[in-house]
Motif scaffolding. Structure first.
Motif, short mmCIF file in Angstrom:
data_model
loop_
_atom_site.label_atom_id
_atom_site.label_comp_id
_atom_site.label_asym_id
_atom_site.label_seq_id
_atom_site.Cartn_x
_atom_site.Cartn_y
_atom_site.Cartn_z
N ALA A 196 0.73 -1.14 -0.04
CA ALA A 196 0.05 0.05 -0.22
C ALA A 196 0.89 1.07 -0.04
O ALA A 196 1.87 1.38 0.68
CB ALA A 196 -0.80 0.05 1.25
N ILE B 236 0.33 4.29 0.92
CA ILE B 236 0.38 4.99 2.22
C ILE B 236 1.33 4.55 3.29
O ILE B 236 1.98 5.14 3.92
CB ILE B 236 -1.05 4.88 3.16
N ILE B 237 1.74 3.11 2.96
CA ILE B 237 3.13 2.41 4.07
C ILE B 237 4.28 3.33 3.57
O ILE B 237 5.03 3.21 4.40
CB ILE B 237 2.84 0.91 4.22
N VAL B 238 4.50 3.62 2.08
CA VAL B 238 5.65 4.29 2.11
C VAL B 238 5.67 5.69 2.55
O VAL B 238 6.64 5.95 2.90
CB VAL B 238 5.36 4.34 0.32
N MET C 104 4.30 6.31 5.53
CA MET C 104 4.60 6.02 6.66
C MET C 104 6.13 5.86 6.93
O MET C 104 6.74 6.47 7.94
CB MET C 104 3.83 5.06 7.42
N ALA D 34 -1.53 9.24 -1.58
CA ALA D 34 -1.17 8.57 -0.26
C ALA D 34 0.50 8.72 0.26
O ALA D 34 0.45 9.21 1.50
CB ALA D 34 -1.58 7.19 -0.35
N LEU E 191 0.88 12.58 1.91
CA LEU E 191 0.12 13.13 2.83
C LEU E 191 0.96 13.51 4.13
O LEU E 191 0.53 14.47 4.57
CB LEU E 191 -0.92 12.01 3.37
#
Lengths: 309, 279
Positions: free
Chosen positions: B116, B118-120, B122, B209, B212
């Motif tokens: 995902a 978004i994990i990148v 994070m 994502a 963000l």
């Protein structure tokens, strides 16, 4: 393996191995960060972080003040991804059949190009379309009628308050994963040996019987597409966040707004730094996503390898 | 008509209908986004491309120049980071296919494709934002570079492996060194390499994502430099469409139209390039 050959080869090997290791390092760092930063919250709340439904940010650390339960988000992720995969399987099988067996050569090209075009479209564009058009349309034409006539079925039991629901997210995700699933199924379909196909035609089969036979031969590939599609759907962020409604709900009804793990992270990560353990809880969510992804993708790839002719 | 034929007819009609249902959204999206976005650009005029968003109370929406500049800056810098790493890794795995590192890097790249995004975001947040205490354009570039790497790697490796064996043998028989052979392979497959780059850029340009919690977005300046937060088209669309302000929602639609046009352009250019890769 040590490189054999000249001293020169040796230099080439090692100077290329350095940047290559970076790619591997990124993945390892990713696993390490997700694990390392989610450990504190597991230390305080234990595994009930994954199995409780309360989400209560507070300046007092858990368990006395705050509590961070991820179950509603995990539930929302699963539900929306299951809806998406269910619909996308039907749609992508139809597309593969049309591209491979029904359409003329020129239309085949057109269909494939459109599928490729869908595959790379920025997800936020699907998101704004879902928010402004798909959600309200589904609410008016699908969700409201289903609720008013079939509300005794648990799935449709709650009244849709807006277009932003788990159901909308599922439908939008199905549109988005179709091209991805088509690619996997199509590759296996094309790998069916010509001799088998010709043998089937020579028996005087109709197209329906012939396609049914072919589809049966590539069942593992379809299972694989299902799993990999599920992985894609569960990890999508931008589009889902815009249409899923973002509230902590859990239950069988698919017409209520919900959170998915990724939309929870997208919405709350920035504020999470203000509260003790909240960011760690969101990393635990990320870790859950990673683990789900690793499991479904590994099984998916194992299935794909089973397609042999 | 016998039942077999009837079944066949029904089946054919059903799959055609379902296929149309599957691809109809893409047409509707293109029409709908143009219908919502074009009027905004007409309303703002040239200002749409040259100014930052107006205040929400302003009668006119203003522009999205900061987002356009941000997207150009982020994709360019991400490419500068990602392309060398991914290309060299691809060269390694096509040159040393039996090395253990090749197996590992292929698996790693495949996993990165599926992670995902978004994990990148994070990850980069934990590595670059948390220690420095600020959102920066650099963090955004790194996040997009991580998104790009597996795409560029996959396509460049494919290109390298498709160089005919006879060419390579001929090169070695002329007494060329390995480095020189690699150089020539990359040169004849440059279109394949460019294609990998284009697909990576297309992907990075549309990502929301990962930005963000890294690039974060900044809407009061056109460009604040690499150590300040920066805006990007998808990020602005994502955040503005969720606000309740007319002006900002309009800008989100205008931005969505620009993003869509950029995507369609890159898509067509990549297609043309691929068609011309021939032996």
């Amino acid at each position: 393996m040590r490189p054999k050959g000249s001293r020169h080869d040796f230099i080439v090997f090692y100077s290329l191995a350095a940047p290559t290791s970076i790619v591997v390092l990124i993945l390892l760092l990713m696993l390490a960060t997700q694990l390392g930063l989610s450990l504190p919250v597991f230390g305080v709340q234990g595994l009930s972080t994954l199995t409780t439904t309360i989400w209560r940010p507070s300046y007092t650390p858990p368990p006395d003040g705050a509590w961070y339960g991820l179950l509603p988000a995990i539930w929302g992720t699963m539900t929306s991804a299951v809806i998406a995969v269910f619909l996308a399987t039907i749609l992508s099988l139809s597309l593969v059949v049309v591209i491979e067996e029904v359409a003329s050569r020129r239309f085949r090209e057109v269909f494939s190009t459109i599928v490729d075009l869908m595959a790379g479209m920025p997800t936020v564009i699907f998101g704004v379309w879902g928010l402004a058009f798909l959600g309200p349309t589904l609410e008016k034409w699908i969700m409201d009628p289903l609720h008013s006539h079939l509300s005794f079925i648990p799935l449709f039991s709650c009244e849709p308050l807006s277009g932003a629901t788990v159901f909308t997210a599922g439908i939008l995700l199905s549109v988005m994963i179709v091209p991805f699933m088509v690619a996997i199924i199509q590759e296996s379909y094309r790998a069916i040996p010509m001799t088998l196909k010709e043998a089937a035609w020579s028996l005087g089969m109709t197209r329906y019987e012939y396609v049914k036979l072919n589809i049966n031969m590539i069942k593992p590939a379809i299972a694989s597409a299902l799993l990999l599609g599920f992985g894609r759907a569960s990890s999508e962020t931008a589009a889902v966040t815009l249409v899923v409604g973002n509230s902590f709900n859990i239950g069988y009804c698919i017409f209520q707004p919900a959170y998915t793990i990724s939309s929870l992270i997208a919405n709350q990560f920035t504020e999470a730094q203000d509260f003790p353990y909240m960011m760690n809880a969101l990393f635990a969510g990320g870790l859950t996503l990673l683990v789900i992804g690793i499991i479904v993708n590994s099984i998916g790839i194992i299935y794909l390898r089973r397609v042999r002719f | 008509m016998d039942t077999r034929r009837l079944k066949d007819k029904i089946f054919t009609i059903t799959v055609i209908a379902l296929s149309i249902v599957a691809i109809a959204p893409v047409f509707h999206i293109i029409i709908y986004v143009s219908y919502r976005g074009l009027p905004v650009i007409v309303e703002s005029g040239l200002e749409f491309f040259t100014s930052i968003p107006n205040a929400v109370t302003d009668p006119k929406p203003g522009g999205i120049a900061q987002a356009i500049i941000g997207t150009l800056y982020l994709t360019a810098t991400a490419s500068i980071i990602a392309v060398p790493i991914a290309t060299l890794a691809a060269v390694f795995s096509s040159e040393f296919p039996r090395s253990r590192l090749t197996h590992v890097v292929r698996a790693a790249s495949r996993s990165l494709l599926e992670v995902a995004t978004i994990i990148v975001g994070m990850l980069v947040f934990a590595l670059l934002v948390l220690p420095t205490g600020r959102f920066t354009a650099v963090a955004g570039s790194v996040a997009l570079a991580i998104v790009m790497i597996p795409y560029v790697y996959t396509y460049v490796e494919l290109a390298m492996l498709s160089v005919p064996r006879t060419y390579v043998d001929a090169a070695y028989s002329l007494g060329m060194s390995r480095a020189l052979v690699i150089y020539h392979k990359l040169r004849i497959m440059r279109r394949g390499v460019v294609r990998g780059l284009m697909i990576g850029v297309t992907k990075a340009m549309g990502e929301t994502a990962p930005l963000l919690f890294t690039a974060f977005g900044a809407r009061n300046v056109l460009f604040g430099g690499p150590l300040e937060p920066i805006d990007a088209l998808p990020l602005m669309i994502f955040q503005f469409i969720q606000t309740g302000y007319d002006n900002w929602i309009k800008l989100a639609w205008g931005g969505a139209f620009i993003l869509l046009i950029s995507y369609l352009t890159l898509f067509i250019v990549t297609r043309v390039l691929v068609k011309e890769v021939k032996y």
